[in-house]
Design a protein around this motif. Sequence first.
Motif, PDB file in Angstrom:
ATOM      1  N   GLU A 215      -7.215 -21.913 -36.617  1.00 30.11           N
ATOM      2  CA  GLU A 215      -7.739 -21.904 -37.988  1.00 30.11           C
ATOM      3  C   GLU A 215      -6.744 -21.276 -38.971  1.00 30.11           C
ATOM      4  N   ASN A 220      -7.283 -21.978 -42.763  1.00 30.70           N
ATOM      5  CA  ASN A 220      -8.731 -21.800 -42.951  1.00 30.70           C
ATOM      6  C   ASN A 220      -9.124 -20.355 -42.640  1.00 30.70           C
ATOM      7  N   GLN A 222     -11.511 -18.300 -43.729  1.00 28.32           N
ATOM      8  CA  GLN A 222     -12.914 -17.960 -43.548  1.00 28.32           C
ATOM      9  C   GLN A 222     -13.428 -18.399 -42.177  1.00 28.32           C
ATOM     10  N   ALA A 223     -12.965 -19.534 -41.714  1.00 27.27           N
ATOM     11  CA  ALA A 223     -13.343 -19.991 -40.377  1.00 27.27           C
ATOM     12  C   ALA A 223     -12.793 -19.038 -39.308  1.00 27.27           C
ATOM     13  N   GLU A 355      -7.322 -14.013 -45.743  1.00 32.88           N
ATOM     14  CA  GLU A 355      -6.521 -14.914 -46.575  1.00 32.88           C
ATOM     15  C   GLU A 355      -5.037 -14.643 -46.400  1.00 32.88           C
ATOM     16  N   SER A 373      -6.590 -22.780 -48.159  1.00 29.70           N
ATOM     17  CA  SER A 373      -7.979 -22.908 -48.590  1.00 29.70           C
ATOM     18  C   SER A 373      -8.753 -21.639 -48.323  1.00 29.70           C
TER      19      SER A 373
END
Length: 374
Positions: A215, A220, A222-223, A355, A373
């Motif tokens: 991820e 990604n 947040q994942a 992040e 993202s």
Amino acid sequence: MIQILMMVGHLGPLYLSSTALAVSLAAVTGFSLLLGMAGALETISGQSYGAQQYKKLGTQTYTAIFSLTLFSIPLSVIWIYIGDILVFLGQDPAISHEAGKFMTYLVPTLVCYAVYEPLVRYFQSQSLVMPMFLLALQSLWKCSMELEFFRYAIPSAAMVCLEWWSFELLILISGFLPNPEFETSVLSVCLTTISTLFAIPYGISAAASTRISNELGAGNPQAARIAAYGSVVMGVANGLTCSSVLFATRRVFGYCFSNEKQVIDYVTTMAPLVCVNVISDSMQVVLSGVARGCGWQRICSYVNLAAYYLVGIPVAAALGFWNQMRGRGLWMGIMVGALTQSVLMSIITSRANWEEEAKKARKRVGEETSGVSN
């Protein structure tokens, strides 16, 4: 190894203690180093796969196989002469002789392990449960060396070894206690028990490392964060479940390893301490998987150094020898170290900026850092 200890334990304390010592030394001087170095692939290969940099997976895997195979050669020499080394260090001659014979027969497993562990990480990084091993066994000379592997291999090995060695060091230290055959036998039963139960959270840890690295490599964050916290919850639940079962069977599980009533009674008194270790181990193993997925091996190696060698081992030595609590004191000390490690790892994970970790992962595999993202 648990099957071996369960069988030799019924031959008598000498064979149980010597085999336990050999298994511990094999872990300290060989398997832990190779396993730790291969752990670098959980970071770089997992993130490369997430970033769709598929060509790098092969290069990284070949580099790991070649490096670990070369590294296993000097380790094999040490194993062949380990019996004489133990006698020189002051260990019981009878135990040392039997341990040396056992480790000599284990030498061929080192090269196999050096190939096996990188291949496991290769398929693990792609979430392949039933891998086709023939595809991975291609010629080593067709690839260039992936220098990124060495950047993470050393701290990854340090991260694993500093923890693993502290537990195995108990077996070595117990050889200096009065009645070393008895003390080493009991501690080996306890260590083998938690090593066996270690397999469950290690599976969760591997899954967490794969998912998080994929991820982060894909951008990604947040994942990745959800996967990290979800895996920690699973680890805690597993620890509570396994420790409950172990505590309920504390009066009988010693019979799996020995027929000696003295050994079985001692194991029964040690069981509550082992249960605490099972809980802390389950949590920290999963947190270590999170760390490997993020590439935190360096900071986690410092955590393990502080937890076990500045806290755990000194407390173990003080309780075991100074307070004359013997094997029970040694185990209590290392338990304190494991709890310290779990607390520190929890703090690091809870303060992570996902992040920023995603940006680092994209940069690590050569992608542009923009466009990550949320």
